[in-house]
Motif scaffolding. Structure first.
Motif, short mmCIF file in Angstrom:
data_model
loop_
_atom_site.label_atom_id
_atom_site.label_comp_id
_atom_site.label_asym_id
_atom_site.label_seq_id
_atom_site.Cartn_x
_atom_site.Cartn_y
_atom_site.Cartn_z
N PHE A 264 -5.56 5.81 4.83
CA PHE A 264 -4.45 6.31 3.25
C PHE A 264 -3.67 5.40 3.82
O PHE A 264 -2.28 5.83 2.54
N ASN A 265 -3.17 4.23 4.61
CA ASN A 265 -1.93 3.74 5.18
C ASN A 265 -1.88 3.02 3.38
O ASN A 265 -0.37 2.16 3.64
N ASP A 266 -2.41 2.29 2.49
CA ASP A 266 -2.21 1.24 1.33
C ASP A 266 -1.23 2.33 0.65
O ASP A 266 -0.40 1.22 0.31
N PHE A 267 -1.77 2.89 0.56
CA PHE A 267 -0.97 3.58 -0.25
C PHE A 267 0.60 3.76 0.12
O PHE A 267 1.86 3.98 -0.72
N THR A 268 1.23 3.31 0.90
CA THR A 268 3.08 3.43 1.69
C THR A 268 3.19 2.47 1.41
O THR A 268 4.63 2.20 0.71
N ARG A 269 2.83 1.45 0.86
CA ARG A 269 2.82 0.34 -0.15
C ARG A 269 3.55 0.30 -1.55
O ARG A 269 3.59 -0.26 -2.21
N MET A 270 2.99 1.71 -2.02
CA MET A 270 3.58 2.07 -3.45
C MET A 270 4.47 2.60 -3.87
O MET A 270 5.25 3.21 -2.42
N ARG A 272 7.11 5.37 -3.39
CA ARG A 272 6.75 6.88 -3.37
C ARG A 272 6.55 8.15 -4.49
O ARG A 272 5.49 8.11 -4.89
N ALA A 273 7.62 7.96 -5.41
CA ALA A 273 6.68 8.17 -6.91
C ALA A 273 5.85 8.41 -7.68
O ALA A 273 5.56 8.92 -8.08
N GLN A 274 5.66 6.81 -7.43
CA GLN A 274 4.01 7.04 -8.19
C GLN A 274 3.07 7.17 -6.91
O GLN A 274 2.33 7.25 -7.06
N VAL A 275 3.41 7.72 -5.89
CA VAL A 275 1.86 7.86 -5.19
C VAL A 275 2.54 9.84 -5.40
O VAL A 275 0.61 10.03 -5.79
#
Length: 287
Positions: A264-270, A272-275
């Motif tokens: 799930f590391n790909d989410f760190t490229r988004m 943070r509020a969106q995640v």
């Protein structure tokens, strides 16, 4: 699953417990091992899926029983194994499959949320394993334990911190007890699957079709695993055909870990509020 390329009597005379065996991957494993001759006892907190899985196994000519149990509670686990052995004879093998997980930013995890994951995954796995070990050592019997870990137990992964922590503990338990109990013929191994779509897990861990396609693209084989593929591997690892493997973790992810690291590391490229908003939407949809 009787058409699997394994000997039809591979697990004859075995009584194998599958925790969380009423749904998803647990059900697939239970059905596969029953088709290969094992007597199966499954557990879970809800009786309806247990009944459905037991009926499916029996309709296919297998032998199975389902007993409700919350693996977070040590006394409930002891009572479960007492009942399982009273109904179907001494347990000879255990598949620690029961698990919980959800996506969350680490700073937002509540104490209750943390406990729910750790107690199900780590405490539950230990309680069940200890019950088997105590019985096998007392009876001077051999036994086999296989625990379902995850690839990010080794690499770590963002946004699934309690799961990563608990699964790393399961790997440590596997290796420690393989050394401690091996003298008695008790073997412990683990499987670290990559992404295997199941209805329950997918709704909590995969936020939409776009993210699903991105996850699939990370796998060198360009597809997700199939439940029957994992079930066949587990059946082999639980069998006497695999009698010299002890203390190992088998990665089964189509090569994902080799190229991608934490799932799930790909989410760190988004942003943070969106995640966080995405995670909240997923929770609201599942309520």
């Amino acid at each position: 699953m009787s058409d699997a390329p394994l000997a039809s009597d591979l697990l004859a005379d075995e009584h194998i417990v599958v925790t969380g065996g009423g749904t998803g991957l647990g059900r697939a494993m239970a059905e596969q091992m029953a088709a290969l001759g094992a007597t199966i006892t499954i557990n879970g907190r809800r009786t309806e899926p247990l009944d459905e899985t037991v009926a499916a196994i029996r309709d296919a000519g297998g032998t199975a029983a389902g007993i409700s149990c919350n693996v977070r509670e040590a006394d409930a686990v002891r009572d479960f194994f007492d009942a399982a052995e009273e109904r179907q004879g001494p347990v000879t093998g255990l598949v620690n499959n029961a698990a919980a997980n959800f996506l969350a930013a680490a700073e937002d995890i509540s104490p209750n949320g943390f406990d729910a994951i750790i107690k199900t995954n780590l405490y539950g796995t230990f309680y069940c394993t200890q019950q088997c070990g105590q019985r096998w050592l007392k009876r001077e019997e051999r036994g086999t334990v296989l625990s379902i870990a995850t690839t990010y137990a080794e690499t770590g992964s963002a946004f699934v911190l309690p799961s990563a922590m608990s699964k790393a503990g399961i790997v440590a338990m596997t290796k420690s007890l393989a050394a401690e109990w091996g003298h008695a013929g008790i073997r412990l191994n683990a499987v670290a699957p990559g992404p295997f779509p199941t209805k329950g897990a997918w709704s909590r861990l995969v936020p939409g079709d776009d993210m699903e396609q991105k996850m699939k693209s990370r796998v060198p084989l360009k597809r997700f695993g199939k439940p029957e593929e994992l079930a066949r591997l587990v059946a082999f690892l639980m069998s006497s055909a695999n009698s010299y493997m002890n203390g190992e973790v088998v990665t089964f992810d189509g090569g994902e870990k080799l190229v991608a690291g934490g799932q799930f590391n790909d989410f760190t490229r988004m942003p943070r509020a969106q995640v966080k908003a995405m995670f909240e939407a997923m929770r609201s949809a599942s309520d």
